[in-house]
Scaffold this active site. Sequence first.
Site, mmCIF file in Angstrom:
data_model
loop_
_atom_site.group_PDB
_atom_site.id
_atom_site.type_symbol
_atom_site.label_atom_id
_atom_site.label_comp_id
_atom_site.label_asym_id
_atom_site.label_seq_id
_atom_site.Cartn_x
_atom_site.Cartn_y
_atom_site.Cartn_z
ATOM 1 N N HIS A 33 6.245 5.827 -1.789
ATOM 2 C CA HIS A 33 6.718 4.778 -2.319
ATOM 3 C C HIS A 33 5.921 3.623 -1.952
ATOM 4 C CE1 HIS A 33 8.371 4.662 1.484
ATOM 5 N NE2 HIS A 33 8.297 3.378 1.604
ATOM 6 N N HIS B 221 0.846 -1.094 0.069
ATOM 7 C CA HIS B 221 0.104 -0.001 -0.086
ATOM 8 C C HIS B 221 0.908 1.340 -0.138
ATOM 9 C CE1 HIS B 221 0.687 -1.631 3.822
ATOM 10 N NE2 HIS B 221 1.329 -0.540 4.010
HETATM 11 O O1 3AM Z 1 4.760 0.126 3.381
HETATM 12 P P1 3AM Z 1 5.937 1.079 3.948
HETATM 13 O O2 3AM Z 1 7.262 0.562 4.193
HETATM 14 O O3 3AM Z 1 5.818 2.425 3.436
HETATM 15 O O4 3AM Z 1 7.558 0.769 6.920
HETATM 16 C C1 3AM Z 1 6.245 0.641 7.446
HETATM 17 C C2 3AM Z 1 5.157 0.455 6.437
HETATM 18 O O5 3AM Z 1 5.478 1.483 5.397
HETATM 19 C C3 3AM Z 1 5.859 1.982 8.066
HETATM 20 O O6 3AM Z 1 4.605 1.957 8.321
HETATM 21 C C4 3AM Z 1 3.896 1.113 7.384
HETATM 22 C C5 3AM Z 1 2.945 -0.196 7.704
HETATM 23 O O7 3AM Z 1 3.882 -0.955 8.555
HETATM 24 N N1 3AM Z 1 6.571 1.637 9.454
HETATM 25 C C6 3AM Z 1 6.652 0.588 10.336
HETATM 26 N N2 3AM Z 1 7.395 0.994 11.395
HETATM 27 C C7 3AM Z 1 7.660 2.288 11.442
HETATM 28 C C8 3AM Z 1 8.310 3.293 12.207
HETATM 29 N N3 3AM Z 1 9.002 2.833 13.423
HETATM 30 C C9 3AM Z 1 7.169 2.640 10.309
HETATM 31 N N4 3AM Z 1 7.403 4.186 9.865
HETATM 32 C C10 3AM Z 1 8.003 4.886 10.632
HETATM 33 N N5 3AM Z 1 8.539 4.578 11.968
#
Ligand code: 3AM
Length: 195
Positions: free
Chosen positions: A137, A51
């Site tokens: 992204h 997503h």
């Molecule tokens: O799908 P993406 O990678 O853009 O990377 C995690 C994911 O995004 C992000 O939240 C989305 C759903 O899990 N994510 C997980 N831990 C995180 C954190 N500590 C985070 N983003 C920022 N800080």
Amino acid sequence: MPKDTGGGRSAIRAFVAINLPDELMVKLKEVRDSLASSQKDVSWVRPGGIHLTLKFLGDIETEEVDKVAEALFLAATGIKAFTLKAEGVGVFPNLKSPRVIWVGIRESPELIRLQKNIDERLFESGFEKDDRPFHPHLTLARVKTPGAGRELGKRVEESKIDIDVDFKADYFVLFRSVLSPKGAEYTELRRFDLK
Ligand code: 3AM
């Protein structure tokens, strides 16, 4: 089950994101198949779990879901559905030692406005602002070791993947994420229409 945070309260891990159409999922699967290797230190996101993340909230109290939903409803107000473009494959932070493999989303004024609105409305509700700039992204894979990353970085560099898919964003979602050894499970808590 929500996590018990003590004192009888419970927490859930939450984030805000835009869902992708099936047509784009199919394309992402092709990208994945063309890059995938059997390396055990690379974890590929299953296509249905990909997503466009707008905001990561982390653990929130279950009692806070309504407050978050109110902030997100306000963030959506006045923003009409818009078109997004998925294009190109890239990595964070660099091709020599990538940690994340992604498909890019072209920045658009509506997307930036929506993401800013969400950040600001949630800040007004007591959540921290994102300190990192927003780089839209779609995460395809996460790399656990530098060695595995190097190999994959080379594949990305050498690949001639051509991805250029337009899709409509007409709602966004407050998701709950449950982590497990098999990967994260996402469930929709609320939807917010863009109209
Ligand atoms: O799908 P993406 O990678 O853009 O990377 C995690 C994911 O995004 C992000 O939240 C989305 C759903 O899990 N994510 C997980 N831990 C995180 C954190 N500590 C985070 N983003 C920022 N800080």
